[in-house]
Design an enzyme around this catalytic site. Structure first.
Site, PDB file in Angstrom:
ATOM      1  N   ARG A  77      49.900  26.487  73.735  1.00 56.73           N
ATOM      2  CA  ARG A  77      49.074  27.558  74.315  1.00 56.73           C
ATOM      3  C   ARG A  77      47.585  27.333  74.086  1.00 56.73           C
ATOM      4  O   ARG A  77      46.756  27.676  74.934  1.00 56.73           O
ATOM      5  CB  ARG A  77      49.530  28.888  73.680  1.00 56.73           C
ATOM      6  CG  ARG A  77      48.639  30.046  73.968  1.00 56.73           C
ATOM      7  CD  ARG A  77      49.281  31.325  73.478  1.00 56.73           C
ATOM      8  NE  ARG A  77      48.326  32.419  73.491  1.00 56.73           N
ATOM      9  CZ  ARG A  77      48.606  33.666  73.153  1.00 56.73           C
ATOM     10  NH1 ARG A  77      49.835  33.983  72.771  1.00 56.73           N
ATOM     11  NH2 ARG A  77      47.697  34.604  73.191  1.00 56.73           N
TER      12      ARG A  77
ATOM     13  N   GLU B  63      42.634  44.144  66.248  1.00 54.86           N
ATOM     14  CA  GLU B  63      44.046  44.068  66.632  1.00 54.86           C
ATOM     15  C   GLU B  63      44.901  43.311  65.616  1.00 54.86           C
ATOM     16  O   GLU B  63      45.982  43.775  65.236  1.00 54.86           O
ATOM     17  CB  GLU B  63      44.146  43.387  68.007  1.00 54.86           C
ATOM     18  CG  GLU B  63      45.565  43.155  68.466  1.00 54.86           C
ATOM     19  CD  GLU B  63      45.636  42.471  69.835  1.00 54.86           C
ATOM     20  OE1 GLU B  63      44.591  42.309  70.490  1.00 54.86           O
ATOM     21  OE2 GLU B  63      46.752  42.104  70.236  1.00 54.86           O
TER      22      GLU B  63
ATOM     23  N   GLU C 124      48.915  36.982  81.412  1.00 53.80           N
ATOM     24  CA  GLU C 124      49.845  37.990  80.884  1.00 53.80           C
ATOM     25  C   GLU C 124      50.325  38.939  81.980  1.00 53.80           C
ATOM     26  O   GLU C 124      50.345  40.157  81.814  1.00 53.80           O
ATOM     27  CB  GLU C 124      49.195  38.764  79.734  1.00 53.80           C
ATOM     28  CG  GLU C 124      48.851  37.858  78.557  1.00 53.80           C
ATOM     29  CD  GLU C 124      48.355  38.588  77.312  1.00 53.80           C
ATOM     30  OE1 GLU C 124      47.766  39.665  77.441  1.00 53.80           O
ATOM     31  OE2 GLU C 124      48.584  38.051  76.208  1.00 53.80           O
TER      32      GLU C 124
ATOM     33  N   ASP D  70      44.079  33.859  70.236  1.00 54.52           N
ATOM     34  CA  ASP D  70      43.913  35.268  70.585  1.00 54.52           C
ATOM     35  C   ASP D  70      43.394  36.100  69.417  1.00 54.52           C
ATOM     36  O   ASP D  70      44.162  36.833  68.808  1.00 54.52           O
ATOM     37  CB  ASP D  70      45.258  35.840  71.062  1.00 54.52           C
ATOM     38  CG  ASP D  70      45.112  37.238  71.653  1.00 54.52           C
ATOM     39  OD1 ASP D  70      43.970  37.643  71.901  1.00 54.52           O
ATOM     40  OD2 ASP D  70      46.135  37.909  71.856  1.00 54.52           O
TER      41      ASP D  70
ATOM     42  N   GLU E  56      44.409  50.514  75.003  1.00 53.74           N
ATOM     43  CA  GLU E  56      45.160  49.340  74.544  1.00 53.74           C
ATOM     44  C   GLU E  56      44.430  48.767  73.336  1.00 53.74           C
ATOM     45  O   GLU E  56      43.220  48.509  73.382  1.00 53.74           O
ATOM     46  CB  GLU E  56      45.260  48.305  75.679  1.00 53.74           C
ATOM     47  CG  GLU E  56      46.053  47.089  75.265  1.00 53.74           C
ATOM     48  CD  GLU E  56      46.666  46.341  76.441  1.00 53.74           C
ATOM     49  OE1 GLU E  56      46.637  46.854  77.578  1.00 53.74           O
ATOM     50  OE2 GLU E  56      47.189  45.232  76.203  1.00 53.74           O
TER      51      GLU E  56
ATOM     52  N   LYS F 160      40.616  40.073  84.536  1.00 49.33           N
ATOM     53  CA  LYS F 160      41.721  39.351  83.896  1.00 49.33           C
ATOM     54  C   LYS F 160      42.685  38.991  85.018  1.00 49.33           C
ATOM     55  O   LYS F 160      43.318  39.859  85.602  1.00 49.33           O
ATOM     56  CB  LYS F 160      42.392  40.258  82.865  1.00 49.33           C
ATOM     57  CG  LYS F 160      43.650  39.671  82.228  1.00 49.33           C
ATOM     58  CD  LYS F 160      44.156  40.553  81.086  1.00 49.33           C
ATOM     59  CE  LYS F 160      45.425  40.003  80.452  1.00 49.33           C
ATOM     60  NZ  LYS F 160      45.881  40.803  79.299  1.00 49.33           N
TER      61      LYS F 160
ATOM     62  N   HIS G 283      48.976  33.916  64.010  1.00 52.46           N
ATOM     63  CA  HIS G 283      49.927  34.614  64.874  1.00 52.46           C
ATOM     64  C   HIS G 283      51.295  34.799  64.228  1.00 52.46           C
ATOM     65  O   HIS G 283      52.332  34.482  64.817  1.00 52.46           O
ATOM     66  CB  HIS G 283      50.072  33.872  66.213  1.00 52.46           C
ATOM     67  CG  HIS G 283      50.254  34.815  67.379  1.00 52.46           C
ATOM     68  ND1 HIS G 283      51.306  35.706  67.444  1.00 52.46           N
ATOM     69  CD2 HIS G 283      49.528  35.010  68.508  1.00 52.46           C
ATOM     70  CE1 HIS G 283      51.208  36.398  68.570  1.00 52.46           C
ATOM     71  NE2 HIS G 283      50.122  36.012  69.231  1.00 52.46           N
TER      72      HIS G 283
HETATM   73  C1  GCV Z   1      44.201  43.530  77.187  1.00 51.35           C
HETATM   74  C2  GCV Z   1      46.007  40.090  73.665  1.00 51.35           C
HETATM   75  C3  GCV Z   1      46.293  41.545  73.438  1.00 51.35           C
HETATM   76  C4  GCV Z   1      46.462  42.281  74.740  1.00 51.35           C
HETATM   77  C5  GCV Z   1      45.210  42.061  75.585  1.00 51.35           C
HETATM   78  C6  GCV Z   1      45.052  40.565  75.801  1.00 51.35           C
HETATM   79  C7  GCV Z   1      43.809  40.227  76.591  1.00 51.35           C
HETATM   80  O1  GCV Z   1      47.134  39.444  74.168  1.00 51.35           O
HETATM   81  O2  GCV Z   1      47.428  41.666  72.636  1.00 51.35           O
HETATM   82  O3  GCV Z   1      46.636  43.650  74.455  1.00 51.35           O
HETATM   83  O4  GCV Z   1      45.298  42.726  76.806  1.00 51.35           O
HETATM   84  O5  GCV Z   1      44.938  39.940  74.547  1.00 51.35           O
HETATM   85  O6  GCV Z   1      42.817  39.903  75.961  1.00 51.35           O
HETATM   86  O7  GCV Z   1      43.838  40.281  77.801  1.00 51.35           O
END
Ligand code: GCV
Length: 703
Positions: A338, A395, A293, A367, A169, A289, A523
């Site tokens: 957020r 990212e 999400e 983020d 990911e 985590k 973002h």
């Molecule tokens: C692992 C962001 C990323 C997700 C990631 C998330 C996190 O939203 O886009 O891919 O997931 O952060 O840090 O948990």
């Protein structure tokens, strides 16, 4: 004569002959031979590293002596091993080193000056050996050395978002480094080189799997595979961690619930953790985590973060393991902004976590954006261990296509004053534990490594892996000093190459901010893969996944009002920051649109209106990349052709993307700004060849 091509596999451990004759002579004189005391896996690694490096650097054989003799030049061993040979170091010096620190000292004896490398453990000695090699690689003076270096952060961890199917990911450098299918059978060189590279920069932990976890990572089958990696990594001082699925008791254990308050659940975890430690006695712990999400967590059953984290911590505690409980939560029910959610969820829990729990906090409250203010949880939970999570994989910063050196960003965060305890309580001091009297500390970087031959996709992305390790070891190192080391080790000690590449690197973060999200915008990347620009995106199932939510552009202005007239996120910071952020006239301009919905005609310090300044920043971002391209072209004769060509292609792509960002964003925001004409002046000079990136992130690993 053309230089031989290089593929970048060696990273910064690229040993080449010392080209300056005077320096070469001096190094040869200082290190005619070396002796590594002790036996075992780590001393063997040290022997093999010295045997690999010294003959190349010094361009002549450097015998590794078995025995301690009067003319030993470089002597490497633990404090106890040195003492057994008659070299006793002052007790105070040795204690100061702790378990991981090392000492490199010039030691005059019987007519010669020895160089000693020592520490209280073999992994510490290994780090010291890499440090000495770095001094040679970067052409430092090694006369009269008296270095005593210890890390201020205890756990320095890479977090791999690697899935069991081999995908990663947010990975932009190929597939996972872990070959789960044949892990027990394979002991590939690449695993060793990974661990060696981590050890060389002081990284001492690695979370092997994605925090978006799969239950099977905790199955006995996978634990055995994990143990195989742990065995390989152990001699390098690298402990493995796993990211468990919180609902594993249900998925894997067949229980009816994963409620952390249920003794049956706690017992399931206790047994699972015992199994882990039978296989991996030095297992680091769990990174979790939860309730984030869509990941399961304690809140699913009416419990809270502290219940979940403490239950896991209780299972790990007898074995010395740690929980890294992530604070990346943003439930809309908590707050419509957020950026405020994590603070609101976690601050009330301060003091309720067990001593082996870290609450792991991303550098900023949204983020991993190109620029964010530091996360307000730093300075708000003095009774809790706070780990800092950084993202090495880019990212939101052009992934492995854009050259963006991240050390300046991390330094900005670490050096930020939180004012939690007045001046001096910086994020760094909080993470190190010093500000709140904690002895444990942790920093984690989301890894950018993969199966690509050059590890990181972009040759320059290697610098971010390197910088993470160096900053984690010593957050006082400057971004410039780290770049200096990395360039010398990875590319060249030639002053003209060094200065040129450093110029590119040190300006690259600000350039990226300018061509993507200047003045506090954030973002506005394309949905899902987060690569290109899409400020108008407004089709997500929740408001805060839409880009329009973050910039709020309208006829009046642009930016998210987080001042007291808006969401009041500014009030989550300590005075005087909260007042500074709250007032549009005192808010740092780099964060203006993070905290304010600023009118289009708002005047900035430059004298320009917001709209003019925004365009000017986009122009500056593009111009900076043009400059990077031109500097790199100028280095063609001095860089090996393979790496030069590879980076050239990516820089051209970056320039095309930067122009596209400018075009899309200025065009889009121009729809709201009072006059479109003012930006059209420069439109004609823009490249029209740029096309919208329409590719999945996995396509981005190839040029
Ligand atoms: C692992 C962001 C990323 C997700 C990631 C998330 C996190 O939203 O886009 O891919 O997931 O952060 O840090 O948990």
């Amino acid at each position: 004569m053309e230089m031989p091509g290089e593929d970048g596999y060696e990273l910064w451990l690229r040993y080449r002959k010392v080209d300056n004759p005077g320096q070469l002579a001096r190094y040869r004189e200082a290190i005619p031979n070396a002796t590594v005391l002790g036996s075992g896996a780590t001393p063997d690694i040290v022997r093999s590293e010295l045997a690999r490096a010294l003959p190349v650097l010094l361009d002549r054989p450097v015998p590794l002596l078995d025995q301690v003799q009067a003319d030993n030049a470089l002597v490497v061993g633990t404090v106890d091993e040195l003492a057994a040979t008659g070299v006793t170091l002052p007790q105070a010096d040795c204690c100061e080193l702790g378990e991981e620190g090392f000492l490199i000292r010039s030691h005059p004896t019987a007519g010669i000056t020895q160089t000693l490398i020592t520490g209280n453990s073999w992994p510490a000695v290994l780090t010291g050996v890499f440090h000495l090699l770095r001094l040679l690689q970067t052409r430092q003076d090694i006369d009269g050395l008296n270095l005593s270096l210890s890390p201020r952060i205890r756990h320095r961890v890479l977090g791999h978002w690697d899935n069991v199917d081999g995908s990663i990911e947010r990975g932009y450098a190929g597939r996972s480094l872990w070959n789960w299918d044949d892990l027990q059978a394979t002991t590939g060189t690449r695993y060793h080189d990974y661990a060696r590279s981590c050890a060389s920069i002081g990284i001492n932990g690695t979370v092997l799997n994605n925090v978006n976890a799969q239950a099977e990572s905790l199955s006995t089958e996978y634990l055995r595979k994990t143990a195989a990696l742990a065995d390989l990594f152990r001699p390098y001082g690298l402990r493995v961690y796993l990211a468990p699925l919180f609902s594993a008791p249900v998925q894997l254990g067949g229980l009816a619930t994963s409620d952390p308050r249920d003794p049956v659940v706690a017992e399931w975890w206790r047994r699972k953790v015992d199994e882990v430690y039978r296989l991996i006695p030095d297992f680091g712990g769990f990174e979790v985590k939860a309730n984030s999400e869509g990941q399961p967590g304690p809140q699913d059953v009416g419990a809270n973060h502290d219940d979940g984290a403490n239950m896991l911590a209780a299972a790990l505690e007898p074995h010395g393991g740690t929980v890294l409980w992530r604070a990346f939560v943003y439930d809309v029910a908590t707050d419509a902004d957020r950026a405020k959610c994590a603070y609101k969820e976690f601050v009330p829990l301060d003091g309720r976590f067990r001593p082996n729990v870290f609450v792991q906090v991303k550098n900023g409250p949204i983020d991993f954006q190109p620029r964010e203010p530091f996360h307000p949880l730093f300075g708000a939970m003095e009774k809790t261990l706070l780990a800092l999570e950084l993202q090495i994989t880019q990212e939101y910063l052009g992934q492995s296509m854009h050259l963006v050196y991240l050390a300046p960003m991390w330094k900005e965060i670490l050096d930020s004053e939180t004012y939690a305890k007045g001046p001096g309580s910086t994020v760094a001091r909080i993470v190190e534990g010093a500000a709140d009297g904690h002895t444990a500390s942790c920093i984690l970087g989301v890894a950018n490594t993969g199966s690509d031959r050059n590890w990181c996709g972009h040759h320059f992305a290697q610098a971010n892996w390197y910088a993470f390790g160096r900053i984690a070891w010593d957050s006082d190192l400057s971004a410039e000093a780290i770049a200096d080391e990395w360039v010398r080790m990875t590319w060249s000690n030639d002053p003209s190459v060094l200065e040129a590449i450093k110029t590119m690197m040190l300006g690259s973060w600000e350039a990226c901010i300018n061509y993507m999200t200047p003045l506090g915008l954030h973002h506005i990347m394309q949905e899902g893969h987060h690569y290109g620009p899409d400020p108008g995106f407004n089709a997500a199932p929740r408001a805060d996944w839409n880009n329009v939510y973050y910039h709020q552009a309208d006829a009046k202005g642009v930016g998210f009002d987080r001042s007291s007239t808006g969401s009041d996120a500014a009030s989550q910071y300590h005075s005087p920051l909260r007042e500074q952020f709250d007032d549009i006239d005192t808010c740092p301009e780099k964060l203006l649109l993070w905290f304010h919905h600023a009118p289009w005609d708002h005047r900035l310090r430059s004298g320009l209106t917001l709209w003019e300044e925004l365009q000017q920043r986009y122009d500056a971002g593009v111009a900076a990349v043009e400059e990077m391209v031109s500097i790199w072209q100028g280095l063609q004769a001095k860089i090996d052709p393979q790496r030069h060509k590879h980076a050239s292609k990516r820089l051209k792509q970056q320039l095309e993307n930067a122009r596209l960002w400018r075009e899309v964003c200025v065009d889009y925001f121009g729809n709201f700004a009072p006059s479109k004409d003012s930006w059209r002046r420069s439109l004609d000079s823009w490249s029209k060849s740029a096309t919208a990136p329409n590719r999945s992130s996995s396509d981005l690993t190839t040029v």
